[in-house]
Write an enzyme that holds these catalytic residues in place. Structure first.
Site, PDB file in Angstrom:
ATOM      1  N   HIS A   1       0.821  -1.209   0.000  1.00 50.88           N
ATOM      2  CA  HIS A   1       0.000   0.000   0.000  1.00 50.88           C
ATOM      3  C   HIS A   1       0.860   1.266   0.000  1.00 50.88           C
ATOM      4  O   HIS A   1       0.550   2.252  -0.681  1.00 50.88           O
ATOM      5  CB  HIS A   1      -0.927  -0.030   1.219  1.00 50.88           C
ATOM      6  CG  HIS A   1      -1.652   1.249   1.458  1.00 50.88           C
ATOM      7  ND1 HIS A   1      -1.332   2.100   2.499  1.00 50.88           N
ATOM      8  CD2 HIS A   1      -2.661   1.849   0.778  1.00 50.88           C
ATOM      9  CE1 HIS A   1      -2.138   3.156   2.454  1.00 50.88           C
ATOM     10  NE2 HIS A   1      -2.947   3.027   1.431  1.00 50.88           N
TER      11      HIS A   1
ATOM     12  N   GLU B   1       1.973   1.871  -3.401  1.00 48.16           N
ATOM     13  CA  GLU B   1       0.864   2.401  -4.194  1.00 48.16           C
ATOM     14  C   GLU B   1       0.833   3.947  -4.093  1.00 48.16           C
ATOM     15  O   GLU B   1       0.699   4.648  -5.089  1.00 48.16           O
ATOM     16  CB  GLU B   1      -0.453   1.785  -3.708  1.00 48.16           C
ATOM     17  CG  GLU B   1      -1.692   2.286  -4.413  1.00 48.16           C
ATOM     18  CD  GLU B   1      -2.769   2.689  -3.431  1.00 48.16           C
ATOM     19  OE1 GLU B   1      -3.026   3.899  -3.306  1.00 48.16           O
ATOM     20  OE2 GLU B   1      -3.353   1.794  -2.777  1.00 48.16           O
ATOM     21  N   HIS B   2       1.011   4.465  -2.867  1.00 49.16           N
ATOM     22  CA  HIS B   2       1.074   5.930  -2.712  1.00 49.16           C
ATOM     23  C   HIS B   2       2.280   6.511  -3.465  1.00 49.16           C
ATOM     24  O   HIS B   2       2.187   7.566  -4.083  1.00 49.16           O
ATOM     25  CB  HIS B   2       1.223   6.293  -1.230  1.00 49.16           C
ATOM     26  CG  HIS B   2      -0.071   6.297  -0.478  1.00 49.16           C
ATOM     27  ND1 HIS B   2      -0.478   7.362   0.278  1.00 49.16           N
ATOM     28  CD2 HIS B   2      -1.044   5.360  -0.369  1.00 49.16           C
ATOM     29  CE1 HIS B   2      -1.653   7.084   0.836  1.00 49.16           C
ATOM     30  NE2 HIS B   2      -2.009   5.874   0.459  1.00 49.16           N
TER      31      HIS B   2
ATOM     32  N   GLU C   1      -3.450   7.898   7.396  1.00 47.98           N
ATOM     33  CA  GLU C   1      -4.518   7.105   6.776  1.00 47.98           C
ATOM     34  C   GLU C   1      -4.922   5.964   7.714  1.00 47.98           C
ATOM     35  O   GLU C   1      -6.104   5.664   7.886  1.00 47.98           O
ATOM     36  CB  GLU C   1      -4.065   6.555   5.420  1.00 47.98           C
ATOM     37  CG  GLU C   1      -5.169   5.782   4.701  1.00 47.98           C
ATOM     38  CD  GLU C   1      -4.782   5.314   3.299  1.00 47.98           C
ATOM     39  OE1 GLU C   1      -3.670   5.657   2.834  1.00 47.98           O
ATOM     40  OE2 GLU C   1      -5.586   4.609   2.671  1.00 47.98           O
TER      41      GLU C   1
END
Lengths: 436, 447
Positions: free
Chosen positions: B65, B68-69, B145
């Site tokens: 993840h 992904e950012h 997040e």
């Protein structure tokens, strides 16, 4: 027999995409108006209905009536109790949903061409002959009370409820449409019938239909759908000024992260400067592209996962709101950055380049919205509800493009009021102190 | 009837319309799926990698993840943020998402901008240029997040604990976003080693959906993705498998922020396997029969209508998963009903179902709804595109996805009972109570 006002074929032209959405304005033999996009590729129809008024029509002392009433519409009507009503829907593979907001009660339906007549008859029955059986009332009341208790422990709901209470006081906008434990517990079946009669009325309906149906068929469908609805309801509430002033409200809540809802008065949807305000917000805190707030708070400083702002144009008041969430030891800095950017934008405005980029995005993204029957129906009913003409689709991008740098910076100076910006912070924020 | 805010689980939805789909494979191994929908001049361009959080190395949870950012930072051709800015300048929108079995990137733009999207997406498949500053700032962002999605939500924290208990040995027990203490240590090297290994054409699926012609999409894909070399070291997707579960597991998750006590139970359940989807199709029916509609499902009827045990009941099953998935049921008791009483009533409903079998009329209604779902699905081409991406990154083939609607139509009562006998085994379950602390603020709840 059927009066068809076929609006000109409206072509959406943008720099990057063109879509042809042919909106037909249909009036049924019985006099009900609707907008239709006729498209026969897929054998189903999407219907959207907005009844203006919604939860703002709750009578004195009956807060939560429209909400509980709306949740009960799918709990049976005519000779069908809750379960029989749902079995009927499942058997037809039709979907009806009923929701209520501050300014509208909304109905969304989709059904297959094969079952159209039966589905429309059932939808009409639900809008004219609700049962409100006592067991259903008690069961759904239990669910609403459960939701109210959950909201009371949810930081975002606490922030929102606090902000609206401080902004609107005794006006319906000033309290949660769910009502309170006390008000919902006290609602009677008669209160719900009253709310039903007040809210679901013919002259406050906007209707959009998209899919596998001809204008003639729609005319007949509309008359079945609205058969038996009362013509009108009680007066809508008065307009209300935004009564919140600059500062901060801090509400202690046990969480490692604080959430903040912030804002001040906004702009009326019918204000000629609304397009400039819309673009301004897109640049400052919009969600469609990298906004200034996201750049400053997230990208440069890593203070949040998300920050944004949005214009809220309600029927009786207008707000300019935003929200952010940050760890308790960082929310203070996030708030400071937002206040600074708000002030900088009010003072300096945007650059010609920022304006051009925002226009390209906004005008390019618009035609991309029209890509499914249900989505199109939703857009069309929203346009009617807002008072926009069907040809708005064709002119909207031109109006966006007509906004000049002078316009937008004049609007920035008038709309953004850093000294009026109020933050409601829920959490255990370090170094953030309430001002009232 | 209202859906409660603590609506814990999504209902399954899995259908495909095959008449609009064309597939190819490039010479470097990249799969191409084209879904035509010419109703609007719009295209959705997606690249899916067969790499998700369950493929992460030990100690680096959250790196899939995190990466992904980071893919929105600079490449050799694009400045940091330029990718999204370019999409926006063309009127489009873009985003990305990470799951256990995949990471996916997508843009939605006017159909004539497809080539530009491909050029940029192909560029960042191989040419990312990360800096230490990117790592430091973006790590703060993913920690925020996590704060927002998990730490601030007791239900999400409880679910993490439940998954960790359900999966003793398989990586599905580790949250997709990562454990906080490991996220805090994620480094440039962690991100790059995951990137170098998995972001390769032979590990990727291109899905293009909308107003496009398949041959033209193929030609563009060959131009932009075709030249990227395949990764020869790409490993098999080996995950540690679960040992047989031999004892029921129970958790009590207490948090003062919980306003409404509820319980969740998960059972280890088979997923859709290539060439073998019958059991999964039966579980789709089972979830609907047991807890699909609050009005007509077994739990809804027994606990919300025939008695006042619960304000919410539900069941959920998502069969798209590379390895064994979960079947979940949930219940929020009515005021005055304890979690123990709610659980006992829930178990009685399941026992009754196992004794009686499915109601034939309910079976036919579900069959009919699944058929209609095929028609409604054609109105949502992005949803179709997602289903192909998810399926192909989770071990299914195009043929499996296209066979699925018919397999769903053919499910029998016997199939459902066979699946129910396997799944509803208490020894394969984890039951979690989510509740405020015993001495907590129960004033409102006790009325």
């Amino acid at each position: 027999m059927i009066r068809l006002a076929l609006a000109a074929v409206m072509t959406l032209c943008a720099a990057t995409a063109q879509a042809e959405i042919e909106v037909q304005e249909v009036t049924s033999p019985g006099g009900t108006d609707a907008w239709l996009v006729e498209t026969h590729e897929i054998p189903f129809v999407a219907v959207e209905i907005f009844f203006r008024g919604g939860a703002s029509l709750d009578r004195e002392g009956k807060r939560g009536a429209a909400n509980l009433m709306t949740a009960l519409i799918e709990e049976g009507s005519g000779d069908l109790d809750a379960q029989a009503f749902q079995i009927e829907l499942e058997t037809m593979a039709a979907e009806f949903s009923y929701d209520v907001y501050d300014d509208a009660l909304t109905v969304s339906a989709r059904f297959l061409t094969d079952n159209r007549d039966a589905a429309v008859a059932l939808l009409n029955q639900s809008l004219t002959d609700p049962r409100f059986d006592e067991p259903a009332i008690e069961r759904v009341r239990g669910q609403v009370l459960s939701n109210i208790r959950s909201d009371a422990q949810d930081p975002n709901d606490i922030a929102s409820e606090t902000f609206y209470r401080e902004a609107f006081g005794a006006h319906p906008y000033g309290s949660d449409l769910n009502g309170t434990i006390e008000s919902v517990s006290a609602l009677t079946r008669d209160d719900l019938l009253q709310s039903f009669d007040d809210t679901i009325v013919r002259d406050r309906a906007s209707v959009a239909v998209v899919g596998d149906i001809t204008p003639e068929e729609l005319g007949a469908m509309l008359d079945t759908l609205f058969d038996g609805l009362p013509d009108s309801g009680p007066p809508l509430p008065e307009d209300v000024a935004v009564g919140i002033s600059g500062g901060q409200t801090v509400i202690e809540f046990p969480s490692p992260q604080s959430v903040a809802l912030f804002g001040h008065a906004g702009m009326d949807r019918e204000d000629p400067d609304y397009f400039a305000a819309y673009i301004l917000n897109e640049i400052l805190g919009g969600s469609g592209r990298q906004s200034i707030l996201m750049e400053e708070v997230r990208e440069k400083r890593g203070l949040t996962y998300g920050v944004g702002s949005y214009l809220v144009a309600k029927d009786h008041a207008d707000l300019y709101l935003g929200s952010v969430a940050s760890a308790n030891d960082r929310i203070g800095e996030a708030i400071e950055v937002i206040r600074d950017e708000w002030a900088r934008m009010a003072e300096d405005g945007v650059t010609a380049e920022q304006l051009a980029e925002a226009k390209t995005y906004i005008t390019g993204a618009y035609p991309l919205r029209f890509d499914g029957n249900a989505r199109i129906a939703n857009i069309l009913v929203g346009m009617q509800f807002t008072g926009l003409p069907a040809d708005y689709i064709a002119t909207r991008n031109d109006r966006m493009n007509a906004v000049t740098l002078e316009d937008i910076n004049r609007v920035a100076g008038a709309l953004l009021k850093p000294e009026a910006l109020h933050f409601v912070v829920v959490g255990q924020p370090e170094g953030v102190v309430g001002t009232n | 009837m209202l859906r409660l805010l603590c609506a814990f689980l999504l209902l399954p939805a899995a259908v495909a319309a095959q008449d609009q789909v064309t597939t190819y494979t490039l010479d470097n191994g990249m799969n191409v799926v084209v879904i035509e929908d010419h109703r609007a001049p719009v295209v959705t361009h997606m690249v899916w990698y067969r790499a998700g959080s369950a493929d992460e190395p030990p100690g680096a949870s959250g790196v899939a993840h995190f990466l992904e950012h980071l893919l929105f930072k600079a490449t050799d051709d694009l400045a940091s943020g330029e990718f999204s800015a370019t999409v926006a300048a063309n009127g489009g929108s873009d985003n990305a998402f990470t799951s256990y079995d995949y990471t996916a990137y997508f843009q939605r733009v006017a159909a004539d901008r497809l080539e530009l999207m491909m050029r940029m997406e192909a560029d960042r498949m191989n040419d990312l240029r990360l800096t230490p500053e990117d790592i430091a700032t973006e790590r703060d962002v993913i920690l925020e997040e996590r704060n927002q999605r998990v730490e601030a939500r007791p239900g999400a924290l409880a679910r993490e604990q439940m998954m960790a208990s359900q999966y003793l040995n398989h990586r599905y027990g580790v949250p997709i976003i990562g454990w906080k203490h490991e996220m805090e240590t994620l480094s440039l090297e962690d991100a790059l080693s995951f990137y170098d290994l998995y972001y390769s054409p032979n590990n990727a699926i291109l899905v293009v959906a909308g107003d496009v012609v398949p041959e033209e999409v193929l030609a563009l894909a060959e131009d932009y993705y075709g030249p990227i070399p395949a990764e020869p070291q790409l490993p098999d997707r080996f995950r540690s498998e679960e040992p047989p579960q031999t004892a029921p597991r129970r958790l009590v998750f207490e948090d003062p922020r919980v306003a409404q006590p509820y319980l969740l139970r998960s059972y280890l359940a088979p997923e859709r396997d290539a060439g073998d989807q019958t059991a999964a199709a039966a579980l789709v029916y089972l979830a609907d029969l047991i807890g699909g509609s609050p009005f007509t499902s077994e739990l809804g009827k027994a606990l919300q209508f025939d008695s006042d045990v619960a304000v919410y009941t539900g069941a959920g099953y998502d069969g798209i998963s590379l390895d064994d998935t979960t079947f979940t049921i949930s219940l929020a008791p009515s005021v005055g009903v304890t979690l123990e009483e709610g659980e006992a009533a829930m178990d009685a409903v399941i026992a009754q179902f196992l004794a009686d079998g499915p109601d034939p009329e309910a079976m036919e209604r579900i069959r009919n709804q699944q058929k209609a779902a095929q028609i409604y699905a054609r109105d949502d081409v992005q949803g179709l595109a997602r289903r192909y991406g998810q399926g192909l990154t989770s071990g299914l083939t195009v043929e499996d996805l296209q066979a699925w609607p018919e397999i769903l139509q053919a499910v029998t009562a016997e199939d459902v009972m066979a699946a129910a006998q396997v799944v509803f085994d208490p020894r394969r379950s984890v039951t979690t109570y989510i509740t405020p602390p015993a001495e907590g603020p129960t004033e409102e709840l006790s009325q």
